[in-house]
Structure formats: C-alpha cells, structure tokens
Design a protein around this motif. Structure first.
Motif, PDB file in Angstrom:
ATOM      1  N   SER A  93      31.154  37.507  25.381  1.00  0.00           N
ATOM      2  CA  SER A  93      30.143  36.702  26.069  1.00  0.00           C
ATOM      3  C   SER A  93      30.079  37.009  27.560  1.00  0.00           C
ATOM      4  O   SER A  93      29.127  36.633  28.237  1.00  0.00           O
ATOM      5  CB  SER A  93      30.415  35.220  25.853  1.00  0.00           C
ATOM      6  OG  SER A  93      31.598  34.810  26.537  1.00  0.00           O
ATOM      7  N   PHE A  94      31.102  37.704  28.064  1.00  0.00           N
ATOM      8  CA  PHE A  94      31.109  38.049  29.491  1.00  0.00           C
ATOM      9  C   PHE A  94      30.208  39.245  29.792  1.00  0.00           C
ATOM     10  O   PHE A  94      29.963  39.547  30.964  1.00  0.00           O
ATOM     11  CB  PHE A  94      32.521  38.372  29.957  1.00  0.00           C
ATOM     12  CG  PHE A  94      33.505  37.236  29.821  1.00  0.00           C
ATOM     13  CD1 PHE A  94      33.068  35.927  29.739  1.00  0.00           C
ATOM     14  CD2 PHE A  94      34.867  37.491  29.764  1.00  0.00           C
ATOM     15  CE1 PHE A  94      33.977  34.879  29.610  1.00  0.00           C
ATOM     16  CE2 PHE A  94      35.772  36.448  29.650  1.00  0.00           C
ATOM     17  CZ  PHE A  94      35.331  35.144  29.563  1.00  0.00           C
ATOM     18  N   PHE A  95      29.761  39.940  28.767  1.00  0.00           N
ATOM     19  CA  PHE A  95      28.966  41.145  28.953  1.00  0.00           C
ATOM     20  C   PHE A  95      27.601  40.971  28.308  1.00  0.00           C
ATOM     21  O   PHE A  95      27.478  40.407  27.209  1.00  0.00           O
ATOM     22  CB  PHE A  95      29.679  42.361  28.343  1.00  0.00           C
ATOM     23  CG  PHE A  95      30.977  42.697  29.014  1.00  0.00           C
ATOM     24  CD1 PHE A  95      31.019  43.606  30.052  1.00  0.00           C
ATOM     25  CD2 PHE A  95      32.171  42.089  28.620  1.00  0.00           C
ATOM     26  CE1 PHE A  95      32.208  43.926  30.678  1.00  0.00           C
ATOM     27  CE2 PHE A  95      33.361  42.390  29.238  1.00  0.00           C
ATOM     28  CZ  PHE A  95      33.377  43.310  30.278  1.00  0.00           C
ATOM     29  N   ARG A  96      26.609  41.458  28.939  1.00  0.00           N
ATOM     30  CA  ARG A  96      25.259  41.408  28.376  1.00  0.00           C
ATOM     31  C   ARG A  96      25.195  42.327  27.156  1.00  0.00           C
ATOM     32  O   ARG A  96      25.721  43.428  27.172  1.00  0.00           O
ATOM     33  CB  ARG A  96      24.234  41.849  29.418  1.00  0.00           C
ATOM     34  CG  ARG A  96      24.218  40.959  30.668  1.00  0.00           C
ATOM     35  CD  ARG A  96      23.093  41.343  31.608  1.00  0.00           C
ATOM     36  NE  ARG A  96      23.190  40.613  32.859  1.00  0.00           N
ATOM     37  CZ  ARG A  96      22.780  39.356  33.026  1.00  0.00           C
ATOM     38  NH1 ARG A  96      22.239  38.718  32.000  1.00  0.00           N
ATOM     39  NH2 ARG A  96      22.908  38.760  34.185  1.00  0.00           N
ATOM     40  N   ASN A  97      24.567  41.806  26.106  1.00  0.00           N
ATOM     41  CA  ASN A  97      24.440  42.552  24.852  1.00  0.00           C
ATOM     42  C   ASN A  97      25.800  42.918  24.267  1.00  0.00           C
ATOM     43  O   ASN A  97      25.942  43.937  23.576  1.00  0.00           O
ATOM     44  CB  ASN A  97      23.599  43.825  25.050  1.00  0.00           C
ATOM     45  CG  ASN A  97      22.206  43.538  25.565  1.00  0.00           C
ATOM     46  OD1 ASN A  97      21.567  42.571  25.120  1.00  0.00           O
ATOM     47  ND2 ASN A  97      21.742  44.351  26.519  1.00  0.00           N
ATOM     48  N   SER A  98      26.821  42.049  24.584  1.00  0.00           N
ATOM     49  CA  SER A  98      28.182  42.259  24.056  1.00  0.00           C
ATOM     50  C   SER A  98      28.686  43.667  24.348  1.00  0.00           C
ATOM     51  O   SER A  98      29.310  44.321  23.504  1.00  0.00           O
ATOM     52  CB  SER A  98      28.225  41.977  22.548  1.00  0.00           C
ATOM     53  OG  SER A  98      27.850  40.644  22.277  1.00  0.00           O
ATOM     54  N   ASP A 145      34.911  46.538  40.279  1.00  0.00           N
ATOM     55  CA  ASP A 145      35.322  47.628  39.381  1.00  0.00           C
ATOM     56  C   ASP A 145      34.556  47.674  38.065  1.00  0.00           C
ATOM     57  O   ASP A 145      35.015  48.314  37.104  1.00  0.00           O
ATOM     58  CB  ASP A 145      36.833  47.543  39.078  1.00  0.00           C
ATOM     59  CG  ASP A 145      37.673  47.680  40.337  1.00  0.00           C
ATOM     60  OD1 ASP A 145      37.197  48.324  41.291  1.00  0.00           O
ATOM     61  OD2 ASP A 145      38.791  47.138  40.359  1.00  0.00           O
ATOM     62  N   VAL A 146      33.449  46.975  37.948  1.00  0.00           N
ATOM     63  CA  VAL A 146      32.638  47.000  36.737  1.00  0.00           C
ATOM     64  C   VAL A 146      31.179  47.022  37.166  1.00  0.00           C
ATOM     65  O   VAL A 146      30.802  46.394  38.168  1.00  0.00           O
ATOM     66  CB  VAL A 146      32.911  45.782  35.822  1.00  0.00           C
ATOM     67  CG1 VAL A 146      31.952  45.777  34.629  1.00  0.00           C
ATOM     68  CG2 VAL A 146      34.354  45.783  35.330  1.00  0.00           C
ATOM     69  N   ASN A 147      30.347  47.706  36.392  1.00  0.00           N
ATOM     70  CA  ASN A 147      28.912  47.724  36.653  1.00  0.00           C
ATOM     71  C   ASN A 147      28.357  46.306  36.531  1.00  0.00           C
ATOM     72  O   ASN A 147      28.384  45.697  35.461  1.00  0.00           O
ATOM     73  CB  ASN A 147      28.214  48.657  35.658  1.00  0.00           C
ATOM     74  CG  ASN A 147      26.737  48.825  35.960  1.00  0.00           C
ATOM     75  OD1 ASN A 147      26.142  48.055  36.727  1.00  0.00           O
ATOM     76  ND2 ASN A 147      26.124  49.836  35.356  1.00  0.00           N
ATOM     77  N   LYS A 148      27.872  45.763  37.621  1.00  0.00           N
ATOM     78  CA  LYS A 148      27.423  44.367  37.636  1.00  0.00           C
ATOM     79  C   LYS A 148      26.224  44.137  36.721  1.00  0.00           C
ATOM     80  O   LYS A 148      25.973  43.012  36.293  1.00  0.00           O
ATOM     81  CB  LYS A 148      27.091  43.944  39.073  1.00  0.00           C
ATOM     82  CG  LYS A 148      28.274  44.023  40.033  1.00  0.00           C
ATOM     83  CD  LYS A 148      27.869  43.647  41.432  1.00  0.00           C
ATOM     84  CE  LYS A 148      29.059  43.652  42.376  1.00  0.00           C
ATOM     85  NZ  LYS A 148      29.726  44.967  42.457  1.00  0.00           N
ATOM     86  N   ASP A 149      25.488  45.194  36.409  1.00  0.00           N
ATOM     87  CA  ASP A 149      24.292  45.014  35.585  1.00  0.00           C
ATOM     88  C   ASP A 149      24.628  44.650  34.148  1.00  0.00           C
ATOM     89  O   ASP A 149      23.788  44.078  33.442  1.00  0.00           O
ATOM     90  CB  ASP A 149      23.453  46.303  35.600  1.00  0.00           C
ATOM     91  CG  ASP A 149      22.878  46.587  36.983  1.00  0.00           C
ATOM     92  OD1 ASP A 149      22.702  45.611  37.747  1.00  0.00           O
ATOM     93  OD2 ASP A 149      22.616  47.770  37.294  1.00  0.00           O
ATOM     94  N   VAL A 150      25.821  44.960  33.703  1.00  0.00           N
ATOM     95  CA  VAL A 150      26.188  44.666  32.306  1.00  0.00           C
ATOM     96  C   VAL A 150      27.020  43.393  32.190  1.00  0.00           C
ATOM     97  O   VAL A 150      27.468  43.047  31.093  1.00  0.00           O
ATOM     98  CB  VAL A 150      26.946  45.856  31.678  1.00  0.00           C
ATOM     99  CG1 VAL A 150      26.103  47.113  31.701  1.00  0.00           C
ATOM    100  CG2 VAL A 150      28.282  46.075  32.374  1.00  0.00           C
TER     101      VAL A 150
END
Length: 561
Positions: free
Chosen positions: A383-388, A480-485
């Motif tokens: 749930s922390f990531f868009r489109n799992s 350290d993570v792509n904010k878009d996802v």
C-alpha cells in the motif's frame, strides 16, 4: 510478543526522552571497534555549539543577579548550569538535626592538665574526661556576604577529672586525692558564625567560629575524701579552675568536631548522581560540582555545574550554559530547598546518549498492539507504493521491520506546565525473510513534535512522572526512492496509526513507574513541587535527614580519630 527492554527504552527516548534533551548536531565518527573521536571535525563542534546556544537556556523575564556569579569559580565550572537555594528553615532543620548528634560524640578528646596553688593548697587536675555532652537545637539567621549566625543554647556537660592536692607549706598536713564529677551548664547564649567556601574539587566547606563561650559549675561530687571541710575547700578551690578548663576545651571540641565531621561528610559525598535508568541508558550521572556558595539575607544561594556526564567521562558536553535567573522561585518562601534547571542540563544528557549511539530502535511485528488495525506484512508494504510497485526482489510472504533513529538529539523545551519535544528522525523499512534481515525498500525522514506533562508524586518516595499526550510525525520526506511511485498519504496514515495505537500507549506504560528521587547522602526530598515555565524547571521542596545513615558515618569518623 512484548518489546524488549532495550527496544522499549530506545523508543521511549525517541518519542519523548524522560529527562529531556536539547539539540546537538552530528553523530560521532567512530573507528573500527567502536572507539569514537571527540569530534568528527571542527565544524561539527561549531555547529553543535550554535544550536546549543539557540536551544539551551531560554531566558525568562526575571532580573538576573550576577553578584553571586562574580564570587563563583568559573575556572572550575565554566558557568553555572543549575542553581539551588536553602532557606533559614532548611538550615535550622539541618543544624538542629546534625549538631546535637555531633556534640554527643565529641567526648573522645584530650583535655590538658592543670596545676597551681590556691589558698595554701597545691593541686593537680588531670585525666579530665567528658562523659556526656548534649545541647539544644541551634537556630540561625543569615547575614549577607558574611555567613550564617548560629545561636547555640542549652549546652550541658557531665565531666570527670582526677584531683590531687596537698598543703603548700610544711606545717599544712592536708592531703587529698580522688575523682571529681561535675555538671556544667552554659552561662548564656552564644552566637557563633559559619562561613562557607568551595574546595578545589568543587565540594562545600564550612568553618565554624563559636565566639565566646562560658560554663558554670553545677552539681559537684568528690570521691576520695569524707571530710566535709575538705570537700568545701575543694569546691571553692576548683570551681573556677574547672569552669575555665572545660570552657576552653568544649569550645575547641565543638568547633573542631563540627568542622572536621561535617567537612569529612562533604568530602565523602559523591558529586555525580547517577541517572536511575535501565541499561543501557544507565551511563550518565548529573555532575553537581559546586561553583559557589553565597549567603544572602534570606537564603543561601548555590551555583552548580548542573551537567550530565558519561560514567567513564569519555564525552563531555561542549556547550556552556546561558544565564539563569538567580532569584529563587516564588514557591520557595514556604520551603526548605529550591532548585532551578534549564535545557542545558538536559541537553548534556542527550549529547551523551547520542554519542553512545543509543537513540535508535527497531519496531518488529510482535510489537504492534493487537487492536492497531495495521500489520508489518507485505500487503501493508504494497500500500506504500502506487500500483503495488514493490521492488522485484522482495518476497511476497516476508514481514518487514521499522528502524527508527534520531538524526540529532531531541530538543525539549519547557513551556507553561508542559514539555514540548522536537526531533527529526529517519525511518527505514526493511524486509526480513526467516532469520535474515535484508535490504531497505523504503526510507523517509520526518519531524517529530510531541508534548508531555511532568509531575512529582509521592508514595513511599517521591517520583517524577511523565506522560505523553500527543506525538505527530508529519510531513514525511521520501529519500532514496523514486517519489513518483510512492504513496505518501498511505505511509503517513500508517505512521500516525502506529504512533497512536502502539507507540504512545506503550511509552506511557513504560514510563508509568517514573524516576524515583532516591535518598542521597542521607537526605530525602519531601513535599516537592515542580513548575515549568518558558525554558525553566523550578523545583521547591522540603527534606528529611536519615540520622541513622549520618550517625553511622560519624561513628566511623570518631573511631578513626
């Protein structure tokens, strides 16, 4: 599964450190094996000092009297980090409790012999001994810049002395020898004075000068003769001699006993009071080195170093305290003692904990409250990531853990009855597979703002209680993570639920036992009251003295001397 003690204390420190901290700068640079350099670089020290200057003592709107500080020893203390005051009532109680115990033991003393000729009679008084020595409780008054005037009353002495006498002329055959037992009472009140100083080691030191003292011979028993005429002669001959002999000796006994025993007692005092926390946080102690002692008309003012130090003194807080108001708090009028602390004292504790790497913890699946409604399973992580969009190498059935670390020591500010806590944390989500913990799949930083209520309660002993009433951790900043996802709203909601349902109740439960204000050096605080104002913690209190502990110490000194 309940959280471990270490993890729980670590979480408590991160959420709201029980005794408060002020902001520092960078974590220490450590070599292999854990050996830390004093500073990573010069800029780290400069940065910490600037932030400490900003966040330690917040001045209150009270006139700061610098007279005491000018009399202080800044070469020893580098500034006054805490202040204390003792009232006339407190000094009356302390001297009234301790002085009678001291003089009651002041019987082991050599009294000089006396010889002479009087009324045709040569005499020798020797082997004088005080068998009983009592006094009423003294009472005091303060004289600013001079010392404490002590009114001594009710000295009573029972003494024995061996006498030997014979006629001074060949035609006077009178001869007698034996023992005299005499009761002596104080003629009039005596006003002595106690002056104060601080030793090079930062300990209090007193000097008692009793001034003039006179005794009057009362009951008079003679062994060794049965002749009434000789008894009357002995009484007339020895009355003034005995009064003079014991007056000078008793004055010397009281002064030396008080100065020796009390100063030895002060010398035995530990100036570093350990912070009563569970391991591994039991590494710090409050350094109560005395900076100055100053007698004012209504109180004795004390300046203390007031910084926490590490047990082995590896780390020393580099900041210096700003000025503390030197006038006692309003509630001091009806109390024996008062203390004033600021964020400087608490800053030094947090500095030690950060330098030791203790401000971090890990939340594991078993730590969550049963009714929290959240889990540390992969479905939550999805749930922390868009489109799992979980990382491809993450196993579907793994759990994850939450590592929390404080990027800088927390800032704790006293403010009108509450403690406000500010921190900035880093949170790393790591998955685990079996017993193995693998890589971080999500990291973020967030400011922490919390508030708490601190009170003093009393049962068998006084305890400092602290309860958090709110903690917030927003907004979060992904690293350290792509904010878009990343679904920031989902992460924020998860953290708020975790704090509300698990962390906050657990921290309050863990801290419910409080921190006991244990007896120290035979002194126990009672009826204490705490007031929090802008940047300042004032504590007013009465105290009791454990005479059994004091008497045990004095008895050891008597045997030694």
């Amino acid at each position: 599964m309940a959280p471990s003690r270490r993890a729980a204390v670590g979480a408590a420190v991160l959420g709201a450190w029980l005794l408060g901290c002020a902001e520092g700068d960078q974590s220490p640079t450590c070599e292999a094996g854990g050996q830390c350099e004093e500073w990573a670089d010069d800029m780290a020290e400069v940065s910490l000092l600037q932030k400490a200057e900003k966040h330690t003592d917040v001045l209150i709107d009270t006139v700061v009297d610098t007279d005491s500080d000018e009399r202080g020893t800044y070469q020893r203390c580098h500034g006054v980090g805490a202040r204390g005051w003792m009232s006339v009532d407190g000094m009356n109680y302390m001297l009234g409790s301790l002085m009678p115990e001291i003089v009651a033991r002041a019987t082991k003393v050599d009294i000089p012999y006396m010889r002479g000729t009087k009324s045709g009679f040569k005499y020798l008084l020797s082997h004088a001994k005080i068998t009983e020595f009592t006094m009423d409780a003294p009472y005091v008054r303060f004289e600013e810049g001079v010392g404490v005037h002590v009114q001594f009353t009710g000295f009573r002495v029972v003494a024995s002395v061996h006498y030997q006498g014979e006629g001074d002329a060949w035609y006077n055959p009178m001869w007698s020898a034996g023992w005299i037992t005499a009761d002596l009472a104080q003629k009039s009140d005596v006003s002595g004075i106690i002056s104060f100083d601080v030793t090079d080691e930062g300990r209090p030191k007193i000097e008692l000068d009793m001034g003039s003292l006179g005794f009057e011979l009362g009951k008079f028993d003679v062994e060794g003769t049965i002749l009434e005429g000789i008894l009357e002669l002995l009484a007339s001959i020895f009355k003034s001699n005995l009064e003079g002999m014991f007056t000078s000796s008793i004055k010397d006994i009281v002064e030396k006993s008080a100065n020796t025993y009390l100063n030895d007692f002060f010398a035995s005092m530990g100036l570093k009071l350990p912070l009563p926390l569970q391991p591994p946080y039991d590494i710090a102690a409050a350094d109560m080195t005395f900076c100055y002692i100053d007698v004012r008309s209504d109180y004795i003012a004390i300046g203390l170093l007031g910084a926490f130090v590490e047990d082995e003194q590896v780390f020393t807080f580099p900041a210096k305290p700003r000025a503390l108001a030197s006038l006692p708090p309003a509630g001091f009028a009806d109390k024996m003692l008062a203390f004033r602390f600021s964020n400087f004292t608490l800053s030094s504790a947090c500095y030690i904990f950060q330098r030791e790497g203790l401000l971090k913890t890990t939340i594991q699946p078993g730590y969550l409250a049963k009714d929290s409604g959240i889990s540390l399973e992969m479905k939550t992580a999805q749930s922390f990531f868009r489109n799992s969009a979980l990382p491809r190498d993450m196993p579907e059935n793994a759990n994850f853990v939450v590592d929390i670390s404080s990027e800088n020591p927390p800032v704790v500010l006293f403010d009108n009855g509450k403690i406000n806590i500010e921190d900035h944390i880093r949170v790393d989500f790591r998955w685990e597979e079996g017993q193995e913990r693998t890589g971080v799949f999500l990291s973020f930083t967030a400011p922490v703002n919390a508030s708490a209520v601190m009170t003093i309660t009393e049962d068998e002993e006084e305890v400092v209680d602290m309860q958090l009433d709110q903690i917030s951790c927003t907004p979060i900043t992904i690293i350290d993570v792509n904010k878009d996802v990343v679904n920031i709203d989902a992460i924020s909601e998860f953290i708020q639920v975790l704090v509300k349902t698990t962390l906050l109740p657990y921290l309050n439960g863990f801290m419910s036992a409080g921190v006991p204000l244990s007896e120290s050096h035979g002194l126990r605080l009672t009826a204490s009251e705490m007031t929090l104002s802008k940047g300042i913690m004032d504590v007013t209190s009465d105290f009791t003295i454990n005479l059994d502990a004091f008497n045990s110490f004095i008895d050891g000194l008597v045997a030694q001397y």
